[in-house]
Motif scaffolding. Structure first.
Motif, PDB file in Angstrom:
ATOM      1  N   LEU A 114      -0.790 -12.538   7.063  1.00 33.01           N
ATOM      2  CA  LEU A 114      -1.087 -11.297   7.773  1.00 33.01           C
ATOM      3  C   LEU A 114      -1.180 -10.120   6.810  1.00 33.01           C
ATOM      4  O   LEU A 114      -2.047  -9.251   6.953  1.00 33.01           O
ATOM      5  N   LEU A 115      -0.324 -10.112   5.809  1.00 36.88           N
ATOM      6  CA  LEU A 115      -0.229  -8.971   4.892  1.00 36.88           C
ATOM      7  C   LEU A 115      -0.889  -9.197   3.541  1.00 36.88           C
ATOM      8  O   LEU A 115      -0.725  -8.382   2.629  1.00 36.88           O
ATOM      9  N   ARG A 116      -1.648 -10.266   3.398  1.00 34.46           N
ATOM     10  CA  ARG A 116      -2.175 -10.656   2.084  1.00 34.46           C
ATOM     11  C   ARG A 116      -3.031  -9.589   1.414  1.00 34.46           C
ATOM     12  O   ARG A 116      -3.103  -9.530   0.202  1.00 34.46           O
ATOM     13  N   ASP A 117      -3.680  -8.747   2.181  1.00 33.01           N
ATOM     14  CA  ASP A 117      -4.546  -7.733   1.590  1.00 33.01           C
ATOM     15  C   ASP A 117      -3.835  -6.397   1.351  1.00 33.01           C
ATOM     16  O   ASP A 117      -4.484  -5.414   0.973  1.00 33.01           O
ATOM     17  N   PHE A 118      -2.517  -6.365   1.573  1.00 32.20           N
ATOM     18  CA  PHE A 118      -1.741  -5.148   1.384  1.00 32.20           C
ATOM     19  C   PHE A 118      -0.913  -5.254   0.104  1.00 32.20           C
ATOM     20  O   PHE A 118      -0.363  -6.312  -0.197  1.00 32.20           O
ATOM     21  N   ASP A 119      -0.814  -4.135  -0.621  1.00 25.97           N
ATOM     22  CA  ASP A 119       0.095  -4.133  -1.769  1.00 25.97           C
ATOM     23  C   ASP A 119       1.518  -3.840  -1.262  1.00 25.97           C
ATOM     24  O   ASP A 119       1.717  -3.579  -0.077  1.00 25.97           O
ATOM     25  N   ASP A 120       2.491  -3.891  -2.149  1.00 21.82           N
ATOM     26  CA  ASP A 120       3.892  -3.714  -1.752  1.00 21.82           C
ATOM     27  C   ASP A 120       4.137  -2.377  -1.063  1.00 21.82           C
ATOM     28  O   ASP A 120       4.879  -2.302  -0.084  1.00 21.82           O
ATOM     29  N   GLN A 121       3.523  -1.334  -1.568  1.00 21.37           N
ATOM     30  CA  GLN A 121       3.705  -0.001  -0.994  1.00 21.37           C
ATOM     31  C   GLN A 121       3.120   0.062   0.427  1.00 21.37           C
ATOM     32  O   GLN A 121       3.725   0.627   1.336  1.00 21.37           O
ATOM     33  N   GLU A 122       1.955  -0.527   0.617  1.00 18.32           N
ATOM     34  CA  GLU A 122       1.331  -0.547   1.945  1.00 18.32           C
ATOM     35  C   GLU A 122       2.151  -1.386   2.919  1.00 18.32           C
ATOM     36  O   GLU A 122       2.293  -1.026   4.090  1.00 18.32           O
TER      37      GLU A 122
END
Length: 135
Positions: A114-122
């Motif tokens: 689900l979060l694969r396209d988000f960096d840690d901050q996002e």
């Protein structure tokens, strides 16, 4: 237009996520939502039905039906509280306990997808924003 609202986008994401979770749970013999009840018992075995209802935030018939299915599958059993005979408690069987690791792996893998396209901050920002939405 409704399909341009944030609510619409959230509903689409949640439906897709729920369908993905449901498909991943099938090999374990679980239906979507049953893992949420099991999770409460993994956290604290021996809860009564009322405690499960409160913790899950669902209607009593939902918990009753879910417990019946989990009981038929041999994942939980019910027993009277020895100190309060009117109170029934729900306990995990060994088979129910054994599902914890595979279910947690599915949840972790699904969350990563689900979060694969988000960096840690996002990811941190999204988590903070979602958790502050009043329900």
């Amino acid at each position: 237009m409704l399909d341009e609202t944030l609510t619409y986008a959230l509903i689409k994401v949640m439906k897709a996520h729920r369908n993905q979770m449901a498909a991943a749970l099938v090999p374990l013999g679980l239906h979507s939502g049953q893992e949420l009840l099991l999770n409460q018992l993994w956290r604290e075995d021996g809860l009564c039905q009322g405690e499960l209802i409160t913790r899950l935030g669902v209607e009593p018939p939902t918990v009753t039906k879910t417990l019946q299915r989990l009981e038929r599958a041999g994942l939980v059993y019910r027993a009277r509280d020895p100190e309060r005979p009117r109170v029934g408690r729900v306990y995990l069987t060994e088979a129910g306990k054994a599902l914890r690791e595979p279910v947690e792996a599915i949840w972790n893998r699904t969350e990563e997808e689900l979060l694969r396209d988000f960096d840690d901050q996002e990811r941190a920002l999204l988590a903070r924003l979602v958790r502050t939405i009043p329900l």
